[in-house]
Design a protein around this motif. Sequence first.
Motif, PDB file in Angstrom:
ATOM      1  N   PHE A 111       0.807  -1.218   0.000  1.00 15.08           N
ATOM      2  CA  PHE A 111       0.000   0.000   0.000  1.00 15.08           C
ATOM      3  C   PHE A 111       0.845   1.275   0.000  1.00 15.08           C
ATOM      4  CE2 PHE A 111      -4.001  -2.023   1.975  1.00 15.08           C
ATOM      5  CZ  PHE A 111      -4.680  -1.949   0.769  1.00 15.08           C
ATOM      6  N   LEU A 112       2.149   1.130   0.205  1.00 13.04           N
ATOM      7  CA  LEU A 112       3.001   2.288   0.455  1.00 13.04           C
ATOM      8  C   LEU A 112       2.825   3.415  -0.567  1.00 13.04           C
ATOM      9  CD1 LEU A 112       6.505   1.007   1.636  1.00 13.04           C
ATOM     10  CD2 LEU A 112       5.205   2.912   2.610  1.00 13.04           C
ATOM     11  N   LEU A 113       2.969   3.076  -1.822  1.00  8.45           N
ATOM     12  CA  LEU A 113       2.967   4.115  -2.851  1.00  8.45           C
ATOM     13  C   LEU A 113       1.567   4.634  -3.133  1.00  8.45           C
ATOM     14  CD1 LEU A 113       5.597   2.646  -5.343  1.00  8.45           C
ATOM     15  CD2 LEU A 113       5.944   4.244  -3.449  1.00  8.45           C
ATOM     16  N   ASP A 114       0.538   3.900  -2.689  1.00  8.94           N
ATOM     17  CA  ASP A 114      -0.828   4.371  -2.845  1.00  8.94           C
ATOM     18  C   ASP A 114      -1.278   5.218  -1.653  1.00  8.94           C
ATOM     19  OD1 ASP A 114      -1.621   3.087  -5.332  1.00  8.94           O
ATOM     20  OD2 ASP A 114      -1.399   1.206  -4.235  1.00  8.94           O
ATOM     21  N   TRP A 115      -0.746   4.902  -0.500  1.00  7.92           N
ATOM     22  CA  TRP A 115      -1.259   5.495   0.740  1.00  7.92           C
ATOM     23  C   TRP A 115      -0.748   6.911   0.966  1.00  7.92           C
ATOM     24  CZ3 TRP A 115      -4.988   2.734   2.980  1.00  7.92           C
ATOM     25  CH2 TRP A 115      -5.499   3.183   4.214  1.00  7.92           C
ATOM     26  N   PHE A 116       0.522   7.134   0.642  1.00  8.19           N
ATOM     27  CA  PHE A 116       1.128   8.440   0.882  1.00  8.19           C
ATOM     28  C   PHE A 116       1.241   9.177  -0.448  1.00  8.19           C
ATOM     29  CE2 PHE A 116       2.989   5.491   4.068  1.00  8.19           C
ATOM     30  CZ  PHE A 116       2.298   5.985   5.167  1.00  8.19           C
ATOM     31  N   PRO A 117       0.448  10.205  -0.661  1.00  9.97           N
ATOM     32  CA  PRO A 117       0.298  10.802  -1.994  1.00  9.97           C
ATOM     33  C   PRO A 117       1.572  11.411  -2.558  1.00  9.97           C
ATOM     34  CG  PRO A 117      -0.773  12.150  -0.308  1.00  9.97           C
ATOM     35  CD  PRO A 117      -0.424  10.853   0.339  1.00  9.97           C
ATOM     36  N   TYR A 118       2.523  11.783  -1.696  1.00 12.43           N
ATOM     37  CA  TYR A 118       3.751  12.399  -2.213  1.00 12.43           C
ATOM     38  C   TYR A 118       4.740  11.360  -2.733  1.00 12.43           C
ATOM     39  CZ  TYR A 118       4.624  11.368   2.726  1.00 12.43           C
ATOM     40  OH  TYR A 118       4.673  10.757   3.951  1.00 12.43           O
ATOM     41  N   LEU A 119       4.415  10.057  -2.602  1.00  8.33           N
ATOM     42  CA  LEU A 119       5.295   9.016  -3.140  1.00  8.33           C
ATOM     43  C   LEU A 119       4.896   8.624  -4.565  1.00  8.33           C
ATOM     44  CD1 LEU A 119       5.827   6.649  -0.062  1.00  8.33           C
ATOM     45  CD2 LEU A 119       7.358   8.397  -0.972  1.00  8.33           C
ATOM     46  N   TRP A 120       3.632   8.642  -4.888  1.00 10.29           N
ATOM     47  CA  TRP A 120       3.114   8.338  -6.225  1.00 10.29           C
ATOM     48  C   TRP A 120       3.392   6.886  -6.668  1.00 10.29           C
ATOM     49  CZ3 TRP A 120       0.355  12.552  -7.112  1.00 10.29           C
ATOM     50  CH2 TRP A 120       0.825  13.780  -6.642  1.00 10.29           C
ATOM     51  N   ASN A 121       2.332   6.199  -7.024  1.00 10.47           N
ATOM     52  CA  ASN A 121       2.446   4.801  -7.422  1.00 10.47           C
ATOM     53  C   ASN A 121       2.677   4.716  -8.938  1.00 10.47           C
ATOM     54  OD1 ASN A 121       2.364   2.066  -7.724  1.00 10.47           O
ATOM     55  ND2 ASN A 121       0.468   1.774  -6.562  1.00 10.47           N
ATOM     56  N   THR A 122       3.951   4.643  -9.297  1.00 12.44           N
ATOM     57  CA  THR A 122       4.343   4.519 -10.706  1.00 12.44           C
ATOM     58  C   THR A 122       5.343   3.380 -10.820  1.00 12.44           C
ATOM     59  OG1 THR A 122       6.257   5.999 -10.531  1.00 12.44           O
ATOM     60  CG2 THR A 122       4.096   7.025 -10.964  1.00 12.44           C
ATOM     61  N   PRO A 123       5.509   2.808 -12.019  1.00  7.79           N
ATOM     62  CA  PRO A 123       6.525   1.754 -12.187  1.00  7.79           C
ATOM     63  C   PRO A 123       7.923   2.241 -11.792  1.00  7.79           C
ATOM     64  CG  PRO A 123       5.055   1.816 -14.084  1.00  7.79           C
ATOM     65  CD  PRO A 123       4.709   3.017 -13.252  1.00  7.79           C
ATOM     66  N   GLU A 124       8.218   3.504 -12.109  1.00 10.04           N
ATOM     67  CA  GLU A 124       9.545   4.040 -11.783  1.00 10.04           C
ATOM     68  C   GLU A 124       9.745   4.079 -10.259  1.00 10.04           C
ATOM     69  OE1 GLU A 124       8.251   5.398 -15.735  1.00 10.04           O
ATOM     70  OE2 GLU A 124       7.338   5.565 -13.735  1.00 10.04           O
ATOM     71  N   ASN A 125       8.724   4.495  -9.542  1.00  7.78           N
ATOM     72  CA  ASN A 125       8.847   4.572  -8.088  1.00  7.78           C
ATOM     73  C   ASN A 125       8.891   3.191  -7.440  1.00  7.78           C
ATOM     74  OD1 ASN A 125       8.949   7.316  -8.199  1.00  7.78           O
ATOM     75  ND2 ASN A 125       6.862   7.674  -7.462  1.00  7.78           N
ATOM     76  N   LYS A 126       8.161   2.237  -8.006  1.00  9.75           N
ATOM     77  CA  LYS A 126       8.226   0.866  -7.494  1.00  9.75           C
ATOM     78  C   LYS A 126       9.637   0.315  -7.613  1.00  9.75           C
ATOM     79  CE  LYS A 126       3.433  -0.551  -8.293  1.00  9.75           C
ATOM     80  NZ  LYS A 126       2.524  -1.405  -9.093  1.00  9.75           N
ATOM     81  N   ALA A 127      10.309   0.688  -8.687  1.00 14.35           N
ATOM     82  CA  ALA A 127      11.671   0.191  -8.905  1.00 14.35           C
ATOM     83  C   ALA A 127      12.636   0.719  -7.849  1.00 14.35           C
ATOM     84  CB  ALA A 127      12.156   0.595 -10.300  1.00 14.35           C
ATOM     85  N   HIS A 128      12.347   1.887  -7.283  1.00 13.12           N
ATOM     86  CA  HIS A 128      13.234   2.447  -6.257  1.00 13.12           C
ATOM     87  C   HIS A 128      13.240   1.622  -4.971  1.00 13.12           C
ATOM     88  CE1 HIS A 128      14.097   5.885  -8.646  1.00 13.12           C
ATOM     89  NE2 HIS A 128      12.947   6.501  -8.487  1.00 13.12           N
ATOM     90  N   LEU A 129      12.151   0.940  -4.688  1.00 10.88           N
ATOM     91  CA  LEU A 129      12.013   0.274  -3.399  1.00 10.88           C
ATOM     92  C   LEU A 129      13.102  -0.767  -3.164  1.00 10.88           C
ATOM     93  CD1 LEU A 129       8.133  -0.179  -3.178  1.00 10.88           C
ATOM     94  CD2 LEU A 129       9.549   1.745  -2.437  1.00 10.88           C
ATOM     95  N   SER A 130      13.543  -1.422  -4.203  1.00 13.32           N
ATOM     96  CA  SER A 130      14.542  -2.485  -4.042  1.00 13.32           C
ATOM     97  C   SER A 130      15.982  -1.970  -4.177  1.00 13.32           C
ATOM     98  CB  SER A 130      14.307  -3.587  -5.072  1.00 13.32           C
ATOM     99  OG  SER A 130      14.392  -3.056  -6.392  1.00 13.32           O
ATOM    100  N   GLU A 131      16.148  -0.691  -4.455  1.00 13.40           N
ATOM    101  CA  GLU A 131      17.505  -0.152  -4.598  1.00 13.40           C
ATOM    102  C   GLU A 131      18.258  -0.235  -3.272  1.00 13.40           C
ATOM    103  OE1 GLU A 131      18.543   3.318  -7.132  1.00 13.40           O
ATOM    104  OE2 GLU A 131      16.378   3.716  -7.035  1.00 13.40           O
TER     105      GLU A 131
END
Length: 517
Positions: A111-131
């Motif tokens: 839920f992380l990228l959906d719950w906090f609006p300043y994170l934005w749920n995009t493929p690019e942002n999802k890729a950051h999580l595992s960095e």
Amino acid sequence: MMDTNSKTMRLIIFITGLLLSTISYGQTSLKEIGLKAGKYKVGFKHYTVNDSTRTYRIHNEFNNQLIERPIPVSIWYPATIANSKSKQLTVLNYLQVLKEEEEWKNLPNYFLLDWFPYLWNTPENKAHLSERVNAYSNPTLLIGKFPVVVYAPSYQASSIENFALFEYLASNGFVVISSPSRGTDTRWLEGATTKDMETQSRDVEFLLKEIHSFKNIDFKKVALMGFSFGGLSNAITVMKNRNISAVVSLDGAERYNYPVLEKSPYFNLDRFDIPYVHFAQKEIPKEVLTTDKIPEELNYKFQLYDSLKYSNIHRYRFHNLTHSYFSSFGILFANRDKRQDKSDEKIMASYNLLCQHTLQFLNATLKNEKKSINFIENNPTVNGFSDILISKQTKKAIEKDFTYQDFNDLAFKQDYQDLIPLYEKTIINHPSLELQEGMLNTLGLRLSFNPKKKEQGYNVILLALHIYPKSANLYDSLAEAYFYNKDYQKAILNYEKSLELNPNNQNAIERLKKLKE
């Protein structure tokens, strides 16, 4: 006519980068930012302590229950990794801290990228999580004494919002400590008010106390650093505290919201007399100013910079950075505004430059490194940076009036020895210096009545007599100091000198009578 609160809220919405129109998604990575780590491995700890002097309510629990104010603490530090069970962290690990600070600790990660609006749920942002990041979880602090940077986040932001910069500084021999930006009573601030600023300032002061629980910190080398609203809070903290050596402002709101600073009862520009650097965003295009009804003066007004007199201060403008990109979160997760944002490559390169300049300033002011001092004094072009990327202004401090407190600081440093030569040397450089007889008399007696400081007390009164040689009261005080410490021969001598100048000194008459009996 718009009221002040409406103007303030509009400004906050702008400078926190929450413009929802004409957006695009950034494609960035920590690797592409390209920060070259220093020689130290980086450790990271996160824990929560309570401030028992203040109460707080968990907003999401929807009740009236009050608890002691929780202060989540994140700390980055030079560490020993060898033979350690510490694991290298990922961006997702940092977002676990974010969840806790947002009071959603048990929120499922998906839920992380959906719950906090300043994170934005995009493929690019999802890729950051595992960095992978450069920090390791909870390793041993490296033995040594390191300067410390206390960080104040932007408006309602997390303690880890600038983690890439923090890791970079820790790898270069700094300890960085941070707590989230929270409101006075709950997680939510009131709207960038003076009350909000004072609350965050108190949290910063709590961290200034918390650093004393760590043995590897040099408590004489402390800097404050803040982004956006955190810069405003740091400015007032400096005006309240004298144990801070330097201030770094990452496009701080002391530029955007100066009237909030002025409303504080602690506002005192004369007390802001330490090195200060303000890193500012690019000029805002006219289209954005007009469309979003932003005051044009935002581009050129730097009221704190212009008002400070007793600080050596520097002002940089990064021509490829808008406000949101002065934080790691902004670089990685914020949406881009097509009207003004540069390309991702330019944004990442400029953030890298921002981190380099921050390190150089801290090396210069906290470590006194000559190379860094030269770097900060130079124009960016001399340091090899194009003025297309960065420009700079500098303002030198004017000398304050040299007061008796300043002289006493010098005397204290040499343990109140050789005071007359010190005074003669100082008065040449500061001819307006006035050491009042009463002040010297009181200080001398105070020291003399301390058995461990009696010689220092004698020295202070002897200095006073050098300046005021016809003072019967000073001879009487010197006699009292000797009398208290049972040096009766010197006491008699000085009571007699006091009587020569003032035959009506009843204290001296009575003391001499008893001593001679």
